[in-house]
Design an enzyme around this catalytic site. Structure first.
Site, PDB file in Angstrom:
ATOM      1  N   GLU A   1      -3.454  17.867  16.164  1.00 18.76           N
ATOM      2  CA  GLU A   1      -2.393  17.572  17.101  1.00 18.76           C
ATOM      3  C   GLU A   1      -3.463  17.084  18.336  1.00 18.76           C
ATOM      4  OE1 GLU A   1       1.627  17.696  16.945  1.00 18.76           O
ATOM      5  OE2 GLU A   1       1.114  17.891  14.451  1.00 18.76           O
TER       6      GLU A   1
ATOM      7  N   CYS B   1       2.382  16.408  28.103  1.00 20.39           N
ATOM      8  CA  CYS B   1       2.366  15.834  26.980  1.00 20.39           C
ATOM      9  C   CYS B   1       2.092  14.382  27.177  1.00 20.39           C
ATOM     10  CB  CYS B   1       3.748  16.088  26.233  1.00 20.39           C
ATOM     11  SG  CYS B   1       4.290  17.630  26.054  1.00 20.39           S
TER      12      CYS B   1
ATOM     13  N   HIS C   1       3.065  23.510  20.334  1.00 18.47           N
ATOM     14  CA  HIS C   1       1.749  23.195  20.908  1.00 18.47           C
ATOM     15  C   HIS C   1       1.261  24.136  21.894  1.00 18.47           C
ATOM     16  CE1 HIS C   1       2.456  18.589  20.034  1.00 18.47           C
ATOM     17  NE2 HIS C   1       1.760  19.227  18.948  1.00 18.47           N
TER      18      HIS C   1
HETATM   19  O1  SUG Z   1       5.256  15.940  18.312  1.00 21.01           O
HETATM   20  N1  SUG Z   1       8.503  15.110  19.787  1.00 21.01           N
HETATM   21  C1  SUG Z   1       6.974  15.399  19.931  1.00 21.01           C
HETATM   22  C2  SUG Z   1       6.746  15.942  21.352  1.00 21.01           C
HETATM   23  C3  SUG Z   1       5.235  16.191  21.573  1.00 21.01           C
HETATM   24  C4  SUG Z   1       4.880  16.903  22.875  1.00 21.01           C
HETATM   25  N2  SUG Z   1       3.538  16.950  23.231  1.00 21.01           N
HETATM   26  C5  SUG Z   1       2.943  18.035  23.682  1.00 21.01           C
HETATM   27  N3  SUG Z   1       3.467  19.240  23.725  1.00 21.01           N
HETATM   28  N4  SUG Z   1       1.576  17.816  23.822  1.00 21.01           N
HETATM   29  C6  SUG Z   1       6.599  16.407  18.703  1.00 21.01           C
HETATM   30  O2  SUG Z   1       7.271  17.123  18.516  1.00 21.01           O
HETATM   31  C7  SUG Z   1      10.550  14.182  18.812  1.00 21.01           C
HETATM   32  C8  SUG Z   1      10.841  12.917  18.012  1.00 21.01           C
HETATM   33  C9  SUG Z   1      12.448  12.944  17.693  1.00 21.01           C
HETATM   34  O3  SUG Z   1      12.958  13.936  17.791  1.00 21.01           O
HETATM   35  O4  SUG Z   1      12.813  11.911  17.469  1.00 21.01           O
HETATM   36  C10 SUG Z   1       9.047  14.486  18.723  1.00 21.01           C
HETATM   37  O5  SUG Z   1       8.171  13.818  18.122  1.00 21.01           O
END
Ligand code: SUG
Length: 441
Positions: free
Chosen positions: A172, A368, A243
């Protein structure tokens, strides 16, 4: 040679919606099916980029990735005219339509893992595009991300394809990687955080594996003694920290983490990290552990306290450290008090509270939304000029977003071909204003 840390953010696309697709991501699951506001999402992101640029920090902008991704749907056997395809997918498997239209590439901290030239035996910055193989909607980002990073950095970086291996090598990107150094251009230590291995979390699937961190540290040409593999606390993953950057933040010689961020068996690695830091820099690593009495894990995850974005610049030669926190931190008594304390202690010279409500509802805070790339001045010169934040670029992008983005979107709207044609056209306009010449756009 002096070095700078570049921030890369992406414009949220017009198909931004709440699909509930984030694995182990509580905000994403809680908001599944709610109406989204793509226009507000894109403007909130641009507001943050404007703020970062105003602090004198180099800010790069990527356009949205093309969504809905009709190639992805065709690969899954949905062929025919877009009108029929979209309706057929919505009827047979709405999750696939949501994945094809997801704007999750906005969270660029998950785009890649980055090593600066001063840490790598390759003598140039190295990037590995994240495969994001833990979730369907995110795994489709990697191919375009690779093209984009190549277009941005040209021959100035060594760019590695996403790791093969699927679930075994779940990656990730920078969200699970921390680089600690005296300053951007000085030799740094690399902490790779994984969630697999016993004891496993009980409720959520860990998104990053130990094998991934090991592979990246080898391919990036890092010195063995400068690499640390730390296990995320299974309780943190179970509480919704999918994460590491949801429970820990770092910048230069500063590491702030929740007491439940790392598994107890990682303690020896953390001790070795402190010792090694002192050996290579002659200075102490500034480690600040936030205890549960100060902020519970649940409150840390609800406010995204640790997902604040730290940037530094200088004012008349004096370093200025700024922390950009989600407004949720300001609205939470203990979290706000912690920021005030960190400012009073001189850890930060300034704090801003940013409203990123649309991103937060998908589980993504300020940190993020950015990928950090440490570069030398020479490497900075190789970066594609048209992607830098400027007043006039900001104003043109806002015009397109204000004119063409919807203010309310639900999954069913994505089955309308007219809407999708307009969305793709809007994404092309944004790309061309950013001067990106990307294959397949
Ligand atoms: O991968 N949300 C992302 C959020 C990423 C956050 N990034 C960091 N912490 N660096 C994930 O879960 C939500 C998509 C949705 O619900 O439609 C989503 O993909």
């Amino acid at each position: 040679m002096s070095a700078l840390e570049v921030q890369i953010d992406r414009i949220v696309g017009p198909t931004h919606h709440f699909g509930g697709l984030g694995v182990g991501n509580l905000a994403s699951q809680l908001n599944a099916g709610q109406a989204s506001n793509p226009q507000a999402a894109a403007l909130q992101g641009l507001d943050k980029m404007r703020l970062v640029a105003s602090l004198g920090v180099p800010q790069l902008i990527l356009p949205p990735q093309p969504r809905p991704d009709f190639h992805f749907l065709a690969d899954l056997g949905y062929r025919g005219a877009p009108e029929e395809t979209l309706k057929a997918v919505l009827e047979s498997d709405p999750t696939l339509l949501s994945a094809a239209a997801s704007c999750s590439a906005m969270w660029t901290a998950n785009a890649a893992t980055v090593t600066p030239s001063c840490d790598s035996e390759h003598g140039m910055p190295v990037m590995t595009v994240a495969n994001l193989s833990a979730s369907l909607h995110r795994s489709i980002e990697a191919a375009v991300t690779r093209e984009e990073l190549r277009a941005l950095f040209r021959s100035g970086v060594r760019l590695h394809d996403a790791l093969p291996g699927g679930a075994a090598l779940r990656d990730e990107g920078a969200a699970n990687h921390m680089r600690l150094a005296e300053s951007t251009g000085k030799r740094g230590l690399h902490v790779f955080v994984h969630g697999d291995g016993r004891p496993e979390p009980r409720h959520h699937w860990p998104r990053q594996t130990l094998a991934t961190g090991k592979a990246i540290s080898r391919t990036h040409g890092l010195r063995e003694g400068d690499v640390f593999h730390v296990k995320q606390h299974p309780d943190a993953i179970d509480a919704g920290a999918f994460h590491n950057d949801v429970v820990a933040m770092s910048h230069h010689d500063l590491l702030i983490h929740h007491e439940l961020a790392f598994a107890p068996e990682s303690e020896s690695q953390m001790l070795r990290l402190e010792q090694r830091f002192a050996e290579i820099s002659g200075k102490c690593l500034r480690m600040i552990c936030i205890h549960s009495e100060e902020l519970t894990l649940t409150d840390a995850i609800n406010t995204y306290f640790f997902n604040s974005q730290i940037v530094s610049s200088s004012n008349s030669g004096k370093p200025v450290w700024t922390i950009l926190c989600p407004v949720q931190v300001q609205h939470h008594k203990q979290a706000h008090r912690l920021i005030q304390r960190l400012c009073a202690d001189g850890v930060f010279q300034d704090a801003h509270f940013v409203d990123l409500g649309q991103s937060m509802d998908g589980g993504g805070g300020p940190a993020c939304l950015r990928l950090r790339v440490p570069v030398t001045e020479h490497e900075l010169g190789c970066i594609c000029k048209s992607a830098w934040w400027t007043e006039s670029l900001d104003s043109d992008l806002r015009d397109i977003i204000n004119d063409r983005y919807p203010r309310r979107l639900k999954l069913a709207d994505l089955a309308e071909a007219e809407f999708c044609y307009k969305a793709l056209e809007t994404q092309r306009l944004l790309s061309s204003r950013l001067g990106h010449d990307l294959a397949g756009r």
